[in-house]
Design an enzyme around this catalytic site. Structure first.
Site, PDB file in Angstrom:
ATOM      1  CG  ASP A 112     -17.217  58.046 -12.000  1.00  9.97           C
ATOM      2  OD1 ASP A 112     -17.676  58.179 -10.848  1.00  9.97           O
ATOM      3  OD2 ASP A 112     -17.792  57.394 -12.892  1.00  9.97           O
ATOM      4  N   GLY A 113     -17.243  60.961 -10.313  1.00 11.69           N
ATOM      5  CA  GLY A 113     -18.017  62.193 -10.139  1.00 11.69           C
ATOM      6  C   GLY A 113     -17.132  63.271  -9.536  1.00 11.69           C
ATOM      7  CB  THR A 120     -13.809  53.713  -7.573  1.00 15.98           C
ATOM      8  OG1 THR A 120     -14.493  52.464  -7.755  1.00 15.98           O
ATOM      9  CG2 THR A 120     -12.737  53.778  -8.631  1.00 15.98           C
ATOM     10  CB  ILE A 121     -14.180  50.222  -2.970  1.00 21.06           C
ATOM     11  CG1 ILE A 121     -13.612  49.003  -2.248  1.00 21.06           C
ATOM     12  CG2 ILE A 121     -15.659  50.068  -3.217  1.00 21.06           C
ATOM     13  CD1 ILE A 121     -14.119  48.828  -0.837  1.00 21.06           C
ATOM     14  CG  ASP A 122     -17.641  49.742  -6.966  1.00 19.09           C
ATOM     15  OD1 ASP A 122     -17.526  49.176  -5.868  1.00 19.09           O
ATOM     16  OD2 ASP A 122     -18.650  50.389  -7.304  1.00 19.09           O
ATOM     17  CG  MET A 156     -19.362  47.305  -1.718  1.00 21.43           C
ATOM     18  SD  MET A 156     -18.990  48.914  -1.176  1.00 21.43           S
ATOM     19  CE  MET A 156     -20.496  49.318  -0.302  1.00 21.43           C
ATOM     20  NE  ARG A 170     -23.111  53.302  -7.292  1.00 14.68           N
ATOM     21  CZ  ARG A 170     -24.179  53.584  -6.557  1.00 14.68           C
ATOM     22  NH1 ARG A 170     -25.380  53.466  -7.052  1.00 14.68           N
ATOM     23  NH2 ARG A 170     -24.043  54.002  -5.315  1.00 14.68           N
ATOM     24  CG  MET A 173     -19.072  44.838   8.296  1.00 18.69           C
ATOM     25  SD  MET A 173     -19.368  43.214   8.937  1.00 18.69           S
ATOM     26  CE  MET A 173     -17.900  42.965   9.886  1.00 18.69           C
TER      27      MET A 173
HETATM   28  O1  F6P Z   1     -18.577  53.702  -5.366  1.00 20.37           O
HETATM   29  C1  F6P Z   1     -18.209  53.043  -4.241  1.00 20.37           C
HETATM   30  C2  F6P Z   1     -19.391  52.400  -3.550  1.00 20.37           C
HETATM   31  O2  F6P Z   1     -18.898  51.792  -2.396  1.00 20.37           O
HETATM   32  C3  F6P Z   1     -20.163  51.420  -4.413  1.00 20.37           C
HETATM   33  O3  F6P Z   1     -19.634  50.141  -4.421  1.00 20.37           O
HETATM   34  C4  F6P Z   1     -21.503  51.477  -3.789  1.00 20.37           C
HETATM   35  O4  F6P Z   1     -22.482  51.226  -4.750  1.00 20.37           O
HETATM   36  C5  F6P Z   1     -21.641  52.845  -3.301  1.00 20.37           C
HETATM   37  O5  F6P Z   1     -20.345  53.376  -3.166  1.00 20.37           O
HETATM   38  C6  F6P Z   1     -22.411  52.915  -2.017  1.00 20.37           C
HETATM   39  O6  F6P Z   1     -22.411  54.228  -1.574  1.00 20.37           O
HETATM   40  P1  F6P Z   1     -23.144  54.798  -0.273  1.00 20.37           P
HETATM   41  O7  F6P Z   1     -22.048  55.265   0.609  1.00 20.37           O
HETATM   42  O8  F6P Z   1     -23.921  55.956  -0.766  1.00 20.37           O
HETATM   43  O9  F6P Z   1     -23.979  53.728   0.328  1.00 20.37           O
END
Ligand code: F6P
Length: 540
Positions: free
Chosen positions: A241-242, A269-271, A314, A316, A428
């Site tokens: 989104d950013g 976004t994986i989330d 994951m 967030r 992983m």
């Molecule tokens: O937004 C995707 C994500 O994988 C989140 O699940 C997680 O909080 C974040 O990115 C972790 O990001 P970084 O690469 O900064 O550790």
């Protein structure tokens, strides 16, 4: 399509033309004025909306029709560049595609945001249907495309890159495609990567992104300077989104400078926390890969007395990966997600539930999303909030914290000794290549994006809405995040499969109700996140 004129035509209205003249509008859209000869001009509501950090505004293109029909349209190059020539789509002569019946998308086709409605409810919001158009706004040898990946890794990034390159090359005869090295900040370094079908041939089998990525590094005017200096005229931006907010600001600056440059976003976004679209790429793969960690935790836990496996996944702000991984596995006894606050102590608390489950089964598995229980950790550690380069709150490790809390509790409770194993597979999971279903999905996203830019659309993002790919204005996917609704049927299914305490208080229920949209339509598909797009949360 064979009867289309081969000469460029002028397209200077923000509605699709076909064959060099305005098509009659089959949607029976309401008009604001009737001076346009035979054609009717749709009423375009221009409620100006603030976009971007510099306080610029962009008028969203909103078209209203009969019976509460609303089209939230995306910008087009012709909105700000008059008299642009168009050309026949080269796909007409492509042996693979020319035989497809109705290959070109009808100019009036739109995709409904909500498909389950009351019989008397308004038709509601629609988005422009994605796909190839009969006329394009770029000649093949005129196109100079660039691709950039930003933010955290996600399975499928390489597939999207591969399919943009191969799609542009094979379908539109484009030969100049470059990759920007290392996210947004790569725009203002000198390194770019030449991309050809040969150089990307095998990349979908690898995790990560061959282009590299980074967070932050968004300097709009420097990026647009770089786009101008390099002569790039199609920009494909893959990120969360950013990143999509950044893409929106880049589009606005390009429009302000009056450049013939199309900007397309591919949401990542994986989330799975992006609203409007059915699901985000990489999510299926993440849910599948999480099964391996959950299995390992289960095997460890059931092999010892009072074994507890804790798996952090994951998520967030949104617990979709945990929820679907739990539902898919059936070995999970408790799933903790950010949307569902929980408490540790006392009757109805997590510790009492663990004691009970160990007594019943002799072992248990807990899945915890990384963003769950953050307020509990903050409370017990009195920590200060920090942010990463994307502006995301830096999270404290809930998996470690939870493991310590559980161990402490049973160490104090002399009657029961436990054996706890904590597994953190998060990075992983993120680093694996996408699975088969995500690979196909990534291909469709890439194709939707490039058909859109070739057709002159710009300032849009792509994604399936109720199974149909659509062009969506940036602001629609960045203004809020997709969350698990804990008063919805999917979370109820999870609670019934794990038999964990719901932890939902009356206040949570009230709050969830307040967030619900007005009951004009029955089901908001925004929480319809089945691993397949036809997964109907309203059923059963
Ligand atoms: O937004 C995707 C994500 O994988 C989140 O699940 C997680 O909080 C974040 O990115 C972790 O990001 P970084 O690469 O900064 O550790």
């Amino acid at each position: 399509m064979g009867s289309l004129p081969d000469v460029p035509i002028v397209h200077n209205i923000p509605v699709e033309s076909s064959g060099g003249h305005r098509k009659p509008n089959h949607l029976n859209l309401r008009t604001s004025f009737s001076s346009a000869s035979n054609g009717r001009v749709p009423r375009v509501r221009s409620d100006r909306r603030r976009m971007g950090s510099e306080g610029k505004t962009a008028p969203p293109k909103v078209v209203c029709g009969d019976a509460g029909y609303v089209l939230e349209d995306v910008p087009h190059l012709a909105d700000y560049l008059r008299h642009l020539p168009t050309y026949p789509n080269p796909l007409q002569n492509n042996p693979a595609y020319s035989v497809v019946k109705q290959y070109f998308v009808n100019a009036d086709d739109t995709v409904a945001q909500k498909i389950v409605v009351h019989k008397d409810s308004p038709r509601g919001t629609h988005f422009r249907r994605a796909g190839p158009r009969q006329r394009v706004y770029f000649e093949s040898d005129e196109v100079h495309a660039c691709i950039v990946t930003c933010g955290g890794l996600c399975p499928g990034l390489n597939t999207v890159i591969r399919e943009i390159v191969c799609g542009l090359y094979d379908m539109y005869g484009v030969r100049k495609i470059i990759g920007i090295d290392g996210g947004y900040r790569g725009f203002y370094s000198c390194n770019t990567i030449d991309l050809t079908p040969k150089s990307v041939n095998d990349i979908h089998k690898r995790g990560g992104t061959i282009l590299g990525t980074s967070r932050g590094g968004h300097d709009t005017s420097k990026i647009v300077d770089s786009i101008e200096d390099r002569g790039v005229n199609q920009v494909y931006i893959i990120g969360g989104d950013g990143t999509q907010k950044g893409a929106s600001v880049i589009f606005e600056e390009i429009q302000r400078r009056g450049l013939k440059v199309a900007v397309a976003g591919i949401p990542k976004t994986i989330d799975n926390d992006i609203v409007v679209i059915d699901k985000s790429f990489g999510f299926d793969t993440a849910v599948e890969e999480a099964q391996r960690a959950i299995n390992a935790a289960h095997v460890e836990a059931e092999s010892v007395e009072n074994g507890i496996g804790v798996v952090k996944l994951m998520g967030r702000n949104s617990g979709f990966i945990s929820m679907y991984a739990t539902l898919a596995s059936r070995d999970v006894d408790c799933c903790l997600i950010p949307e569902s606050p929980f408490h540790m102590e006392g009757k109805g608390g997590l510790l009492a539930f663990i004691e009970r489950r160990l007594k019943e089964n002799g072992h248990m598995v807990i899945v915890v999303a990384e963003g769950a229980g953050q307020e509990l950790i903050t409370e017990s550690m009195r920590s200060v909030e920090h942010q990463d380069a994307s502006g995301n709150k830096l999270l404290l490790d809930v998996g470690l914290w939870l493991s310590h809390k559980i161990k402490d509790h049973f160490a104090r409770n002399q009657k029961m000794s436990i054996n706890l194993k904590y597994i953190d597979p998060t990075y992983m999971i993120r680093a694996v290549p996408s699975n088969a279903s995500d690979n196909v999905y990534c291909t469709l996203l890439a194709h939707s994006a490039l058909h859109g830019t070739m057709a002159g659309y710009t300032g849009f993002t792509v994604g399936p809405v109720n199974g149909r790919h659509a062009y969506i204005p940036f602001h629609r996917i960045t203004e809020k995040q997709n969350k698990v609704v804990i008063t919805d049927r999917m979370w109820a299914r999870l609670l019934s499969s794990t038999n964990q305490p719901s932890f939902i208080s009356q206040k949570d229920i009230e709050d969830a109700k307040k967030e619900d949209e007005p009951p004009t339509q029955l089901l908001d598909k925004e929480n319809n996140h089945g691993v397949g797009v036809d997964f109907d949360t309203s059923a059963n």
